[in-house]
Design a protein around this motif. Structure first.
Motif, PDB file in Angstrom:
ATOM      1  N   ASN A  69      -3.582  -1.300  -2.022  1.00  0.00           N
ATOM      2  CA  ASN A  69      -4.399  -0.249  -2.488  1.00  0.00           C
ATOM      3  C   ASN A  69      -3.799   0.036  -3.950  1.00  0.00           C
ATOM      4  O   ASN A  69      -3.214   1.211  -4.072  1.00  0.00           O
ATOM      5  CB  ASN A  69      -4.727   0.982  -1.720  1.00  0.00           C
ATOM      6  N   GLY A 121      -4.529   3.231   1.992  1.00  0.00           N
ATOM      7  CA  GLY A 121      -4.016   1.758   2.157  1.00  0.00           C
ATOM      8  C   GLY A 121      -3.434   1.488   3.327  1.00  0.00           C
ATOM      9  O   GLY A 121      -3.876   0.842   4.233  1.00  0.00           O
ATOM     10  N   CYS A 179       0.816  -1.219  -0.093  1.00  0.00           N
ATOM     11  CA  CYS A 179      -0.144  -0.118   0.000  1.00  0.00           C
ATOM     12  C   CYS A 179       0.884   1.445  -0.048  1.00  0.00           C
ATOM     13  O   CYS A 179       1.887   1.269   0.456  1.00  0.00           O
ATOM     14  CB  CYS A 179      -1.147   0.195   1.207  1.00  0.00           C
TER      15      CYS A 179
END
Lengths: 449, 441
Positions: free
Chosen positions: B111, B32, B27
């Protein structure tokens, strides 16, 4: 929904959708359908938000209100009521069984203990000490049910000097006490007063976000405690304090003061710590523009046709743009450019730039600042299942935001919106305590339920 | 109350509730990484995997040019209590190592833009093959399907504030929408992600089954905008912003005081409203037919009338006076706290909510504790962030049993990497070359 050009990876999108489309949620099992949750929230909706999250995941959730209903039932813009329920509660009564119980009476408290004996989770929001004074503090309840997870969500917490204050937790007061409202809002220009510009003040967020945040931290604590209980069999008490919980979402402000002595102040719709990152005006409203990498900022400058004039090709770092004076300077240079377009035109320019721009596929984030009305009618969110109305047997078709995440096995879902006050007394007291109609009538006569 | 006696002083005696859970995170920025940090503070072992040598973009971010020991303060705040690994997931050998780690983990979080995990051969189907119990979550702007996702629109917190209607609802009527000073959609979405993960963990304990979860930060914040949706459905009118006034509760607003400070106040319940009227020296207002009960008071003309009375009264008091009167008369009131007030608040200090971290690399500094107190398994913020790839050798040796020679080869192929000699990526300049390193010093 309107046609759109499918992505090159459309097969992936279709595959994931076939696994996790909320339209199929009811075909799937529920993560928490082995749990019984009691929600004894009063006045604060943080607890109701918390229990909603568990109820959306299948927990059997028993909402206890005083006879006549909790004050929360009346929370509603303009006092609008749908049957006996305000619009705020109409969102957070979801999937819960609603019973009444008079906690002020000794008999009511005994009945409460019987319910707790069979519960996994108890959520409450009374000022610290209230439950203890009723003989229902965790130390007592633990003896009845050592597996119980009791989560208290309050304005001042269960310990610390201010926990002595016997005050309820309200969202706007907790937003104020978090440190976030202070540095959010329009800047008051020099020479102006609050009287001249009553909107240039510390400004809270519109939704009940402090409550939603503390309620969500509560749910995180409860689910973690369940994991621990799964290993050891032991329950525990959880303490969440709403202003602290919301404060945790502020980022650098605490360190900035502690280590540089700087108090974060309001900076309008720009960002103290980021560039390109703010709201800018358009012909028909405004857009958010974002480009946290240098190339994205350059791409934006290219989109508005200023790449050469502003010498964007020579920029090697974003660092100076984060300074306050540069932000204000560039803001005043960008404003007249974005005003030349509608929000939709700018959005489409960004989508197109990703395909054919000089820095493609790099493109800035452009997002129209929409009203909740427009958001609710946006086909993208409707397609994703956010605004699927709930068909409630009592309240009819109710629009509740739902399916906030998608999952292949145990997605959240909303089965009904709410229940009237005491609607489930018959079912819940019979199921858990064996009280039939005669006993309920007697309790009702005594004002216990 | 006795349950939490000496809680802050004794919390280190017991592990957090997620002790034994391992989480991998791929992330960047905020949405994230914020989530796995909560799991780390709850006791999970979280391995943050960055792309070498630059890693997470947040390492560059700063308020008006201010860094803490050359590190972005928001990177420090968003990423504590993790182990730091740098693995170039574009390379197939790195993808293999990632799968080996997944086989030994409980949760994996991403993410990335939609379909990128698939392109990197580490999509859910691939990982499920090596670990059917894995809980796999992808977070981004618009999810993995739907128009906006397929248009590959980039997103971030500000976009979510704009597209959800959140900013629009958080301003004053007649004024332009206002952006929040915090990254509310990122962090709230991240929290909701962990609710999803933890519920999946419960389901896995019951059935052995893992699952795939995807979410969008806009969709999550819309879940928190509760009353706006049925309001629009029932009235067929736009939900309107109302500045600091809470439209659902009356009275509930922020008022300007004579000392130039602001105070927020709420008193909807009968006892609270009576208390407020008494504090204002106007007990008769509690019996005024316009204000007789909460529903009546919420009617617009009545609400505006009572708020005007309170505003006039508050203007003649200091914010602290109003707060004290609230305690005395039993209604909720608080001065609007600044970061200074928060930092120096004796209550937060006594609770350990604002605490001093004692870190081998970044020294002693002030940060937030995770705001969940648990009587038997206290969660805690323990250590700070690390340079890109700082814990590579430790992770690779302890979890995957790689030898020094094998590690050398992996570095040679660029599979594993370490920090670029750049602010935020490298150790702080006062680092002694050893502190914080686990396996080899």
């Amino acid at each position: 929904m309107a046609d759109y050009k499918r992505a090159k990876w459309a097969a992936w999108a279709d595959h994931i959708r076939s696994l996790d489309d909320p339209a199929k949620s009811f075909e799937k099992p529920e993560a928490l359908d082995d749990l019984v949750v009691i929600d004894l929230s009063s006045r604060s909706m943080a607890g109701c938000f918390c229990s909603s999250l568990l109820a959306e995941l299948g927990a059997e959730t028993i909402r206890i209100e005083p006879p006549g209903g909790d004050l929360i039932r009346t929370y509603s813009p303009g006092g609008i009521m749908v049957k006996d329920t305000g619009l705020a509660y109409l969102q957070e009564g979801r999937n819960k069984h609603h019973v009444t119980l008079n906690m002020e009476s000794a008999e009511g408290r005994e009945i409460f203990k019987s319910l707790v004996g069979g519960a996994d989770v108890l959520i409450e929001t009374y000022p610290a000490g209230t439950m203890d004074n009723w003989g229902l503090g965790y130390a007592e309840l633990e003896k009845l049910n050592p597996r119980l997870i009791m989560c208290s969500i309050t304005g001042y917490g269960q310990f610390g000097p201010d926990s002595e204050r016997k005050l309820y937790d309200y969202d706007n007061v907790s937003q104020a006490r978090s440190g976030i409202q202070y540095c959010t809002g329009e800047v008051l220009p020099e020479g102006k007063t609050v009287k001249d510009m009553p909107w240039a003040v510390p400004t809270k967020a519109g939704p009940h976000i402090a409550w939603a945040v503390s309620g969500t931290f509560g749910a995180m604590g409860i689910l973690s405690a369940l994991y621990h209980r799964g290993k050891t069999g032991e329950g525990q008490a959880i303490d969440v304090c709403t202003p602290e919980a919301y404060s945790r979402l502020a980022d650098y402000q605490l360190m900035w003061y502690a280590h540089a002595g700087v108090i974060a102040e309001r900076f309008g719709s720009l960002d103290t710590a980021l560039w390109l990152y703010g709201f800018f005006p358009t012909k028909d409203g405004g857009v958010f523009l974002g480009g946290l990498r240098l190339e994205m900022w350059k791409a934006f400058v290219d989109i508005i046709g200023k790449y050469d004039e502003w010498k964007a090709g020579e920029w090697t770092t974003l660092a100076p743009f984060m300074k306050k004076d540069w932000q204000l300077k560039y803001q005043s240079m960008i404003d007249p450019e974005t005003r030349k377009y509608t929000s939709e035109e700018l959005t489409q320019k960004s989508v197109e730039y990703a395909k054919s721009g000089r820095l493609a596929p790099i493109t800035p984030v452009v997002a129209e600042i929409v009203s909740p009305w427009k958001a609710m009618h946006d086909e993208n969110w409707q397609d994703r299942g956010i605004f699927t109305p709930v068909q409630d047997p009592v309240y009819g078709s109710v629009l509740c935001a739902q399916s906030q995440w998608k999952a292949t096995e145990t997605p959240p879902r909303t089965k009904w919106a709410c229940r009237p006050v005491g609607y489930d007394n018959g079912h819940v007291y019979l199921k858990y305590l064996g009280y039939g109609p005669a006993k309920l009538k007697e309790l009702e006569g005594k004002g216990i339920i | 109350m006795t349950v939490f006696r000496n809680y802050a002083e004794t919390k280190n005696r017991r592990p957090g509730p997620l002790n034994g859970i391992r989480v991998l995170e791929v992330c960047t920025l905020l949405f994230g990484p914020a989530g796995p940090s909560f799991l780390a503070e709850l006791g999970a072992e979280v391995i943050k995997i960055e792309l070498p040598p630059v890693g997470d973009v947040t390492r560059s971010l700063n308020p008006f040019g201010w860094f803490y020991k050359e590190q972005g303060p928001m990177f420090i705040h968003i990423n504590p209590d993790k182990y730091y690994m740098a693995l170039d997931l574009h390379i197939d050998m790195a993808q293999q190592i990632f799968k080996e780690l997944c086989a030994k983990s409980d949760v994996v979080e991403f993410n990335l833009r939609p379909a990128v995990t698939n392109r990197w051969n580490i999509g859910y189907e691939e990982i499920k093959k090596v670990n059917p119990g894995i809980i796999y979550i992808e977070k981004n702007g618009f999810g993995q399907w739907g128009r906006y996702a397929e248009e590959d629109r980039p997103s971030n917190d500000g976009a979510a504030q704009a597209l959800s209607g959140y900013a629009w609802l958080s301003s004053f009527a007649g004024q332009p929408p206002l952006k929040q000073s915090i990254w509310i959609c990122d962090v709230f979405g991240a929290m909701m992600g962990e609710v999803a993960v933890l519920s999946a963990l419960h389901y896995r304990r019951r059935t052995g089954k893992g699952q795939y979860i995807e979410m969008s930060q806009s969709e999550n914040i819309m879940r928190a905008m509760t009353w706006a949706w049925p309001y629009q459905q029932v009235t067929q009118k736009h939900a309107e912003p109302s500045g600091n006034r809470d439209q659902c509760i009356c009275p509930a607003d922020t008022f300007y005081c004579k000392d130039g400070q602001f105070v927020a106040l709420a008193a909807p319940a009968p006892d609270e409203f009576k208390g407020l009227c008494a504090a204002m020296g106007k007990p008769e207002l509690a019996a005024d037919p316009r204000f007789k009960d909460h529903e009546t008071r919420l009617k617009d003309e009545n609400a505006l009338a009572i708020l005007k009375i309170i505003a006039d009264w508050a203007a003649g008091r200091t914010a602290d006076e109003v707060e004290r009167l609230g305690v005395k008369h039993g209604f909720a009131a608080s001065r609007v706290f600044s970061a200074k007030d928060e930092c120096e608040d004796p209550h937060r200090r006594a609770r350990g909510a604002v605490k001093e971290i004692d870190d081998p690399m970044y020294g002693q500094y002030i940060d937030h504790e995770i705001p969940i107190n648990m009587s038997k398994t206290p969660p805690k913020h323990r250590w700070s962030v690390r340079p890109v790839g700082f814990d590579n050798d430790y992770i690779m040796t302890r979890i995957l049993g790689r030898s020094e020679q094998q590690l050398k080869e992996l570095y040679g192929h660029g599979v594993l990497g370490k920090w670029k000699d750049q602010q935020g990526r490298r150790p702080p300049s006062d680092w002694d070359g050893q502190s914080g390193a686990i396996l080899r010093r």
